[in-house]
Write a protein that holds these residues in place. Structure first.
Motif, PDB file in Angstrom:
ATOM      1  N   LEU A  72       0.959  -1.158   0.112  1.00 13.81           N
ATOM      2  CA  LEU A  72       0.028  -0.052  -0.067  1.00 13.81           C
ATOM      3  C   LEU A  72       0.722   1.278   0.016  1.00 13.81           C
ATOM      4  N   LYS A  73       2.071   1.363   0.724  1.00 17.86           N
ATOM      5  CA  LYS A  73       2.856   2.455   0.765  1.00 17.86           C
ATOM      6  C   LYS A  73       3.312   2.552  -0.710  1.00 17.86           C
ATOM      7  N   GLY A  74       3.524   1.379  -1.331  1.00 19.33           N
ATOM      8  CA  GLY A  74       4.372   1.577  -2.800  1.00 19.33           C
ATOM      9  C   GLY A  74       3.355   2.166  -3.572  1.00 19.33           C
ATOM     10  N   ILE A  75       1.951   2.121  -3.303  1.00 21.51           N
ATOM     11  CA  ILE A  75       0.815   2.660  -4.127  1.00 21.51           C
ATOM     12  C   ILE A  75       0.647   4.164  -3.838  1.00 21.51           C
ATOM     13  N   THR A  76       0.967   4.417  -2.554  1.00 20.06           N
ATOM     14  CA  THR A  76       0.770   6.008  -2.260  1.00 20.06           C
ATOM     15  C   THR A  76       1.930   6.658  -2.823  1.00 20.06           C
ATOM     16  N   GLU A  77       3.088   6.053  -2.821  1.00 25.43           N
ATOM     17  CA  GLU A  77       4.407   6.651  -3.510  1.00 25.43           C
ATOM     18  C   GLU A  77       4.105   7.091  -4.973  1.00 25.43           C
ATOM     19  N   LYS A  78       3.244   6.379  -5.561  1.00 24.99           N
ATOM     20  CA  LYS A  78       3.179   6.676  -7.081  1.00 24.99           C
ATOM     21  C   LYS A  78       1.628   7.524  -7.505  1.00 24.99           C
ATOM     22  N   LEU A  79       0.982   7.831  -6.498  1.00 33.11           N
ATOM     23  CA  LEU A  79      -0.221   8.605  -6.576  1.00 33.11           C
ATOM     24  C   LEU A  79       0.134   9.902  -7.637  1.00 33.11           C
ATOM     25  N   ASP A  80       1.152  10.571  -7.468  1.00 31.46           N
ATOM     26  CA  ASP A  80       1.651  11.643  -8.403  1.00 31.46           C
ATOM     27  C   ASP A  80       1.600  11.199  -9.880  1.00 31.46           C
TER      28      ASP A  80
END
Length: 554
Positions: free
Chosen positions: A30-38
């Motif tokens: 999930l943190k990996g997804i948050t990192e790619k939100l931009d």
């Protein structure tokens, strides 16, 4: 949220295990997804669908849920989920989750309690059927073999339409329904915007448990989806689900439904339909010439065109479709729809144009936007997907050689879409610093985000041009909600349509490796998108290069 807030949006599907690994354990999180939100915001994404992140033993990659209220530790924590929802909202992105409520995991506490007391309360949460003379009927599960497995120490069998580790939940039981509805509302209260609803048509059952004539396979069984024609009405279940959950939150819901009829469409996605939308699987189903992967054949451009035109004629007056060319359950779209000798950035852009600008909600699957293709696995032992392994063994038992059986599963395996997202050309693609949980031994490293993100001619940049049309000052309304109207229907291998709203947008796609000449009915006002650098035109005469796609504004 406002009602119908989801109309005119662009969606993106993430397979969390394979998207981005933030803690370098080889598994996305999930943190990996948050990192790619931009990155996703820059791509023009409004809705983000996450494949299951619930606690699971991962027999079927998370579609076997052991606890609907818990995040599996391999993905992180509930705090990570809350952070993802919050950060996505800051960027105007709504999160939807996978809702898997036809079945759960055999490790779910309900099923464990049912096994402990096969005559008790929790046995009624599932379908435990007494049978003295072996399995109750000849139904075949979606993953092969009987849908029935024995309850240890009894003459009872439990039903599993999918894997034996995925027992079907008993929707006849009002207690089960209420507990599922409470769970759905709990997630909606947490701030997610809706659900992709998995395998939902399977909740209806033929409670007579009658055998049917074999579908011709040597095992004498009949696939469980054929049994659905004899099942009880599903309307009461779906109506209750919608009224007690989705409607209360104006949730966006997209159903996984196959082979729907016109009457079913009205019920499913009409004005008072059960779901906001359903996926259009018709293009993907075109190559299914038989029951087994080794019998499938690639469809033609003309067949694809006919199917899309017919689908819109059938559907558009009723409701909104969600369009796909690939997802976590399918092979890569570029490999499926484009002949192998024609696969290129140009043909991938043509395929993207076809999907993204159709009427409906386009769902882009992770890696599709950079043109990822099918992967190569050398042996069956390298595959993870249970359906792939089953199809391989069926092909072998039907007399195919190992080479031919491997060739069939290589083209259609679900693992093709489940290898890691390729962020860079590094050893592990910038996905992780350690070996990923699933890895092809022959990846195409040239296809990656880093090499495309600053290249104005890349597949990724082209996807951004297409999604930007949804926000175009003059033509955005026509793309978001305009009528779909086929044009130049008689021209061979030309897939062409208009989107008509306040303005008119014409989409012309030469889906072939030969030049096409067409005569425009009138001069266009603006060339909005071209997947090549130039256009060959003399007056109203237009010469489309192989796989050239044009978007014209009027």
């Amino acid at each position: 949220m406002e009602k119908n807030w989801w109309k005119g949006k662009v969606a993106y599907q993430i397979y969390p295990k394979s998207f981005n690994d933030s803690n370098n354990d080889g598994v996305g999180d999930l943190k990996g997804i948050t990192e790619k939100l931009d990155y996703l915001q820059d791509l023009g994404i409004d809705i983000l669908w996450l494949s299951p992140v619930y606690k699971s033993p991962f027999v079927d990659q998370g579609y076997d849920i052991a606890d609907y209220y818990a995040i599996d530790p391999i993905f992180g924590t509930m705090d990570d989920m809350d952070e993802l929802i919050m950060e996505a909202k800051k960027r105007g992105i709504s999160i939807i989750m996978d809702l898997v409520i036809n079945h759960c995991s055999d490790q779910h506490e309900w099923f464990q309690k049912a096994l402990a007391d096969p005559n008790g309360e929790y046995a009624e949460y599932f379908y435990f059927v007494e049978s003295e003379n072996g399995v109750p009927n000849n139904w075949r599960s979606y993953f092969g073999g009987s849908v029935w497995d024995k309850v240890p120490g009894t003459n009872k069998y439990y039903l599993h339409s999918f894997h034996k580790a995925q027992p079907d939940l008993n929707w006849q039981n009002p207690v089960v329904r209420e507990k599922l509805f409470n769970m759905v509302n709990w997630w909606l209260e947490k701030g997610i915007a809706g659900f992709r609803v998995d395998a939902i048509m399977n909740i209806k059952k033929d409670l007579s448990w009658s055998s049917l004539p074999s579908d011709g396979e040597e095992d004498g069984l009949v696939t469980v989806d054929e049994v659905l024609a004899y099942a009880q009405p599903i309307e009461p279940f779906l109506t209750e689900l919608k009224e007690k959950t989705f409607d209360r939150y104006n949730a966006f819901t997209v159903g996984e439904v196959f082979d729907e009829t016109g009457d079913e469409l009205q019920f499913l996605i009409g004005e008072n339909g059960m779901f906001s939308s359903i996926f259009d699987f018709r293009p993907i189903l075109l190559d299914r010439k038989g029951k087994r992967w080794y019998t499938f054949e690639q469809s033609s451009a003309n067949a694809l065109k006919e199917t899309i035109y017919k689908t819109h004629k059938l559907t558009d007056s009723i409701g909104i479709l969600s369009t796909i060319i690939e997802n976590h359950d399918e092979a890569r779209g570029a490999t499926r729809f484009i002949p192998a000798e024609d696969i290129s950035d140009t043909s991938k852009k043509a395929l993207a144009t076809l999907q993204i600008l159709r009427k409906g909600i386009p769902f882009i699957y992770q890696g599709q936007e950079i043109g990822m293709e099918n992967q190569t696995f050398d042996t069956i032992q390298e595959y993870d997907d249970i359906n792939t392994i089953n199809e391989y063994h069926v092909a072998i038992s039907d007399g195919l050689t190992d080479e031919d059986a491997l060739h069939a599963v290589q083209k259609y395996s679900r693992d093709n879409a489940r290898t890691p997202m390729q962020w860079t050309d590094q050893e592990y693609f910038g996905f992780s610093q350690v070996k990923p949980w699933l890895l092809s031994s022959h990846p195409n490293r040239q296809i990656n985000v880093a090499s495309q993100i600053n290249d104005a001619t890349s597949v990724l940049s082209y996807y951004k041009k297409l999604t930007a049309l949804y926000r175009h000052a003059l033509y955005g309304e026509s793309i978001r909600s305009g009528v779909f109207r086929p044009v130049y229907e008689s021209v061979d291998h030309l897939i062409a349509y208009e989107r008509v709203g306040d303005r008119r947008v014409q989409v012309l796609i030469n889906f072939s490796n030969q030049e096409q000449r067409i005569t425009l009915e009138e001069a266009y006002t603006e060339l909005l998108v071209n997947n090549l650098e130039s256009i060959n035109q003399g007056g109203l005469e237009l010469y489309l290069e192989p796989y050239q796609a044009l978007v014209l504004g009027y």
